[in-house]
Design a protein around this motif. Structure first.
Motif, mmCIF file in Angstrom:
data_model
loop_
_atom_site.group_PDB
_atom_site.id
_atom_site.type_symbol
_atom_site.label_atom_id
_atom_site.label_comp_id
_atom_site.label_asym_id
_atom_site.label_seq_id
_atom_site.Cartn_x
_atom_site.Cartn_y
_atom_site.Cartn_z
ATOM 1 N N VAL A 89 0.878 -1.183 0.000
ATOM 2 C CA VAL A 89 0.000 0.000 0.000
ATOM 3 C C VAL A 89 0.910 1.226 0.000
ATOM 4 O O VAL A 89 1.663 1.456 0.951
ATOM 5 C CB VAL A 89 -0.880 0.062 1.274
ATOM 6 C CG1 VAL A 89 -1.843 1.252 1.174
ATOM 7 C CG2 VAL A 89 -1.637 -1.219 1.482
ATOM 8 N N ALA A 90 0.868 1.997 -1.063
ATOM 9 C CA ALA A 90 1.695 3.216 -1.139
ATOM 10 C C ALA A 90 1.127 4.104 -2.234
ATOM 11 O O ALA A 90 0.274 3.671 -3.021
ATOM 12 C CB ALA A 90 3.146 2.858 -1.448
ATOM 13 N N ASP A 91 1.620 5.321 -2.276
ATOM 14 C CA ASP A 91 1.143 6.254 -3.290
ATOM 15 C C ASP A 91 2.178 6.356 -4.419
ATOM 16 O O ASP A 91 3.376 6.504 -4.154
ATOM 17 C CB ASP A 91 0.910 7.633 -2.664
ATOM 18 C CG ASP A 91 0.048 8.484 -3.568
ATOM 19 O OD1 ASP A 91 -1.118 8.729 -3.198
ATOM 20 O OD2 ASP A 91 0.516 8.874 -4.647
ATOM 21 N N ALA A 92 1.687 6.310 -5.643
ATOM 22 C CA ALA A 92 2.583 6.384 -6.800
ATOM 23 C C ALA A 92 3.398 7.676 -6.804
ATOM 24 O O ALA A 92 4.508 7.725 -7.324
ATOM 25 C CB ALA A 92 1.762 6.289 -8.084
ATOM 26 N N ARG A 93 2.843 8.729 -6.188
ATOM 27 C CA ARG A 93 3.510 10.038 -6.217
ATOM 28 C C ARG A 93 4.639 10.150 -5.209
ATOM 29 O O ARG A 93 5.452 11.071 -5.292
ATOM 30 C CB ARG A 93 2.477 11.147 -5.947
ATOM 31 C CG ARG A 93 1.401 11.224 -7.020
ATOM 32 C CD ARG A 93 0.209 12.020 -6.546
ATOM 33 N NE ARG A 93 -0.472 11.375 -5.437
ATOM 34 C CZ ARG A 93 -1.485 11.901 -4.756
ATOM 35 N NH1 ARG A 93 -1.962 13.081 -5.097
ATOM 36 N NH2 ARG A 93 -2.039 11.247 -3.754
ATOM 37 N N SER A 94 4.703 9.206 -4.254
ATOM 38 C CA SER A 94 5.689 9.353 -3.174
ATOM 39 C C SER A 94 6.422 8.060 -2.827
ATOM 40 O O SER A 94 7.209 8.069 -1.894
ATOM 41 C CB SER A 94 4.994 9.891 -1.920
ATOM 42 O OG SER A 94 3.936 9.029 -1.570
ATOM 43 N N PHE A 95 6.180 6.960 -3.567
ATOM 44 C CA PHE A 95 6.794 5.692 -3.131
ATOM 45 C C PHE A 95 8.303 5.692 -3.391
ATOM 46 O O PHE A 95 8.803 6.396 -4.265
ATOM 47 C CB PHE A 95 6.130 4.496 -3.836
ATOM 48 C CG PHE A 95 6.568 4.278 -5.251
ATOM 49 C CD1 PHE A 95 5.965 4.972 -6.284
ATOM 50 C CD2 PHE A 95 7.590 3.393 -5.569
ATOM 51 C CE1 PHE A 95 6.356 4.773 -7.605
ATOM 52 C CE2 PHE A 95 7.992 3.179 -6.874
ATOM 53 C CZ PHE A 95 7.376 3.885 -7.896
ATOM 54 N N PHE A 124 7.075 9.591 -12.268
ATOM 55 C CA PHE A 124 8.095 9.114 -13.217
ATOM 56 C C PHE A 124 9.465 9.018 -12.535
ATOM 57 O O PHE A 124 10.223 8.074 -12.768
ATOM 58 C CB PHE A 124 8.172 10.041 -14.431
ATOM 59 C CG PHE A 124 6.922 10.040 -15.297
ATOM 60 C CD1 PHE A 124 5.970 9.037 -15.201
ATOM 61 C CD2 PHE A 124 6.711 11.067 -16.217
ATOM 62 C CE1 PHE A 124 4.826 9.036 -16.001
ATOM 63 C CE2 PHE A 124 5.566 11.071 -17.029
ATOM 64 C CZ PHE A 124 4.629 10.063 -16.917
ATOM 65 N N ARG A 125 9.771 9.990 -11.681
ATOM 66 C CA ARG A 125 11.072 9.933 -10.966
ATOM 67 C C ARG A 125 11.125 8.716 -10.047
ATOM 68 O O ARG A 125 12.159 8.060 -9.924
ATOM 69 C CB ARG A 125 11.254 11.194 -10.108
ATOM 70 C CG ARG A 125 11.564 12.462 -10.880
ATOM 71 C CD ARG A 125 11.912 13.558 -9.863
ATOM 72 N NE ARG A 125 11.733 14.898 -10.372
ATOM 73 C CZ ARG A 125 12.604 15.546 -11.135
ATOM 74 N NH1 ARG A 125 13.721 14.964 -11.510
ATOM 75 N NH2 ARG A 125 12.347 16.778 -11.536
ATOM 76 N N ASN A 126 9.998 8.423 -9.365
ATOM 77 C CA ASN A 126 9.968 7.281 -8.449
ATOM 78 C C ASN A 126 10.141 5.961 -9.206
ATOM 79 O O ASN A 126 10.818 5.044 -8.729
ATOM 80 C CB ASN A 126 8.641 7.250 -7.660
ATOM 81 C CG ASN A 126 8.439 8.507 -6.840
ATOM 82 O OD1 ASN A 126 9.398 9.216 -6.557
ATOM 83 N ND2 ASN A 126 7.211 8.794 -6.466
ATOM 84 N N VAL A 127 9.492 5.885 -10.373
ATOM 85 C CA VAL A 127 9.638 4.673 -11.191
ATOM 86 C C VAL A 127 11.098 4.534 -11.643
ATOM 87 O O VAL A 127 11.698 3.456 -11.550
ATOM 88 C CB VAL A 127 8.698 4.725 -12.426
ATOM 89 C CG1 VAL A 127 9.011 3.590 -13.399
ATOM 90 C CG2 VAL A 127 7.243 4.670 -11.990
ATOM 91 N N TYR A 128 11.663 5.634 -12.093
ATOM 92 C CA TYR A 128 13.058 5.649 -12.561
ATOM 93 C C TYR A 128 13.976 5.110 -11.456
ATOM 94 O O TYR A 128 14.847 4.267 -11.689
ATOM 95 C CB TYR A 128 13.439 7.084 -12.927
ATOM 96 C CG TYR A 128 14.810 7.248 -13.531
ATOM 97 C CD1 TYR A 128 14.985 7.269 -14.915
ATOM 98 C CD2 TYR A 128 15.939 7.399 -12.723
ATOM 99 C CE1 TYR A 128 16.241 7.427 -15.472
ATOM 100 C CE2 TYR A 128 17.194 7.555 -13.270
ATOM 101 C CZ TYR A 128 17.338 7.578 -14.644
ATOM 102 O OH TYR A 128 18.591 7.733 -15.193
ATOM 103 N N ALA A 129 13.741 5.598 -10.223
ATOM 104 C CA ALA A 129 14.605 5.203 -9.095
ATOM 105 C C ALA A 129 14.467 3.713 -8.779
ATOM 106 O O ALA A 129 15.413 3.100 -8.279
ATOM 107 C CB ALA A 129 14.254 6.037 -7.863
#
Ligand SMILES: C[S@@+](CC[C@H](N)C(=O)[O-])C[C@H]1O[C@@H](n2cnc3c(N)ncnc32)[C@H](O)[C@@H]1O
Length: 253
Positions: A89-95, A124-129
């Motif tokens: 459970v997490a938010d796509a904008r802050s995970f 997009f930055r979170n996915v990249y990381a």
């Protein structure tokens, strides 16, 4: 930031009527754009995984899947539908996840629920990381033509044990689409619940720029035709697919 949980009340209806159909339609595209390029048993992040039907299809093919979603109720179904998946459970904008994933997928216009370009860039930055070097990212979004054509509609689902009425509309000036659902279900007589889901429409250019800002390369945008073949994205497409890559070598300057 609070975690996005707007689907909680909608989860059981989504699981029953929406969870399977879109995934079946687009799985060939996921095979074509992602699965053929990653190793067997690769790790895949299913971002905004919903009720887990895609996660299970990937697990059936031997992949290790982590599903991330903001709705605890959607994830309750995901754990039932994909018992061997890992769900967060997490938010796509802050995970934040470690950079172990060979690929990330985000399907069925999940990222249209991110309501500002700034927040979308954070996603997009979170996915990249979370991707390994060379990792792939595939997602689809509703585009303006899709909202104009399909989002000024009313329809209902009537079943023995529930009735669901959907109203949708698109505000072109604000570029915001609204989906209202009213659900009736039997519990000490008939009970009613109401919910609203909002989506934001982005232009192709905005999305491509945000992906570049986040560091992605090899960015391509597509649409699909009635046979589910990938075709070049044009302005009359209702839905777009974006595929991009975290570079194999990151520049140190
Ligand atoms: C239309 S459903 C798609 C579910 C699934 N990907 C599928 O293809 O069936 C959208 C999902 O995105 C999730 N979602 C939307 N915004 C989110 C956010 N900011 N963080 C986490 N999950 C989010 C919702 O909770 C919901 O489960």
């Amino acid at each position: 930031m609070t975690i996005y949980s707007d689907y909680d009340l909608f989860a059981w209806v989504y699981n029953k009527h929406w969870g399977e159909s879109f995934v079946q339609l687009i799985f060939p595209l996921i095979e074509n754009l992602i699965l053929q390029y990653i190793p067997p048993k690769a790790r895949i992040l299913d971002l905004c995984c919903g009720t887990g039907q895609l996660a299970q299809m990937l697990i059936d093919r031997g992949y290790q899947v982590t599903g991330l979603d903001g709705s605890k109720e959607m994830l309750r179904f995901a754990r039932e539908n994909a018992p061997d998946g890992e769900f967060i459970v997490a938010d796509a904008r802050s995970f934040k996840l470690p950079d172990i994933y060979h690929a990330t997928v985000s399907t069925f216009d999940s990222l249209n629920h991110v309501m500002t370009l700034e927040e979308l860039t954070s996603v997009f930055r979170n996915v990249y990381a979370a991707l390994r070097k060379g990792g792939l990212f595939l997602f689809d979004l509703n585009m303006e033509e899709g909202y104009m054509t399909d989002w000024n509609d009313n329809f209902g689902i009537v079943e023995e044990d529930h009735v669901c009425v959907i109203r949708s509309n698109y505000n072109q000036e604000e570029q915001i689409a609204q989906f209202d659902a009213t659900i009736f279900y039997p519990e000490n007589g008939w009970q009613r619940s109401d919910l609203t889901l909002l989506q934001k429409c982005y232009s192709e250019l905005e999305i491509l720029s945000a992906l570049e800002v986040a560091g992605f390369t090899e960015i391509h945008s597509y649409s699909y035709n009635l046979q589910s073949d990938l075709i070049e994205l044009t302005t009359d497409a209702g839905r777009a697919f974006f595929i991009c890559q975290k570079p194999l070598e990151t520049n140190v300057s």
